[in-house]
Design a protein around this motif. Structure first.
Motif, PDB file in Angstrom:
ATOM      1  N   UNK A 154       0.811  -1.230   0.000  1.00 44.44           N
ATOM      2  CA  UNK A 154       0.000   0.000   0.000  1.00 44.44           C
ATOM      3  C   UNK A 154       0.839   1.271   0.000  1.00 44.44           C
ATOM      4  N   UNK A 155       1.968   1.266   0.734  1.00 44.30           N
ATOM      5  CA  UNK A 155       2.847   2.430   0.764  1.00 44.30           C
ATOM      6  C   UNK A 155       3.428   2.698  -0.625  1.00 44.30           C
ATOM      7  N   UNK A 156       3.862   1.643  -1.300  1.00 44.44           N
ATOM      8  CA  UNK A 156       4.447   1.796  -2.634  1.00 44.44           C
ATOM      9  C   UNK A 156       3.417   2.339  -3.617  1.00 44.44           C
ATOM     10  N   UNK A 157       2.212   1.762  -3.611  1.00 44.64           N
ATOM     11  CA  UNK A 157       1.158   2.201  -4.526  1.00 44.64           C
ATOM     12  C   UNK A 157       0.726   3.636  -4.237  1.00 44.64           C
ATOM     13  N   UNK A 158       0.653   3.969  -2.964  1.00 44.43           N
ATOM     14  CA  UNK A 158       0.242   5.332  -2.587  1.00 44.43           C
ATOM     15  C   UNK A 158       1.253   6.358  -3.069  1.00 44.43           C
TER      16      UNK A 158
END
Length: 200
Positions: A173-177
């Motif tokens: 989720x951090x990478x996609x965000x």
């Protein structure tokens, strides 16, 4: 400012704030999971003590192998949450009203960086092209870590695959965000280059 542009700016800020809220929720859930399952490994040793041939009694020493690690992890999580909360409750995360320039009116360089960010932004190439070397490298290393955790989880022994899979699901989720926010900033003309000037 026309209504359409005001709505775009509002939605862009809401997306950034919503993403930050999700990150806080994820960190809190993980912190509670770690603390509820954390067992500090304590080891006790007892021995008789003699000084110059005189018996002085029995002494017990207790050591905790992972206590410091848990304290550091909790302190780190609290620091992240505090920083994110301060960002969320700012009136505006980015002043889109001041810097908005439609992509169709942008330079060829900005369009080129935008489409690269759309396809390969997870790798940090967009930040590197804007000469934000440190952030570009951090973005690349974080993506490398996330993908590496997925590959390791798929190829590891069953005993360790679950832990590696959890590390991947935590990082994704951090990478996609980060990827989507950078695409949004470049697309709306709010991305800043190395010397703080807007990418036009």
């Amino acid at each position: 400012m026309n209504k359409s542009l005001h709505t775009k700016n509002l939605l862009a800020n809401l997306y950034i704030k919503f993403g930050l809220l999700l990150i806080i929720a994820l960190i809190v859930l993980i912190a509670f999971g770690i603390l509820s399952n954390a067992k500090i490994d304590r080891e006790s040793s007892t021995w008789d003590t003699w000084i110059n041939g005189i018996y002085t009694g029995r002494h017990t020493v207790t050591t905790s192998a992972n206590e410091a690690g848990i304290v550091v992890a909790v302190a780190f999580a609290i620091g992240i949450i505090a920083g994110l909360v301060s960002l969320i409750f700012r009136r505006q995360i980015v002043n889109f009203e001041e810097c908005y320039v439609p992509l169709r009116e942008g330079t060829h360089r900005r369009k080129y960086i935008f489409y690269l960010a759309l396809l390969l932004g997870w790798s940090g190439i967009d930040r590197l092209l804007m000469k934000r070397w440190f952030l570009g490298l951090m973005k690349f290393l974080f993506a490398f870590w996330t993908i590496n955790m997925l590959i390791a989880a798929l190829t590891a022994m069953p005993s360790t695959a679950a832990a590696l899979g959890q590390a991947f699901l935590f990082s994704l989720p951090f990478m996609l965000y980060w990827w989507t926010v950078d695409v949004l900033l470049i697309g709306m003309g709010a991305a800043r280059e190395r010397h703080k000037s807007y990418l036009r």
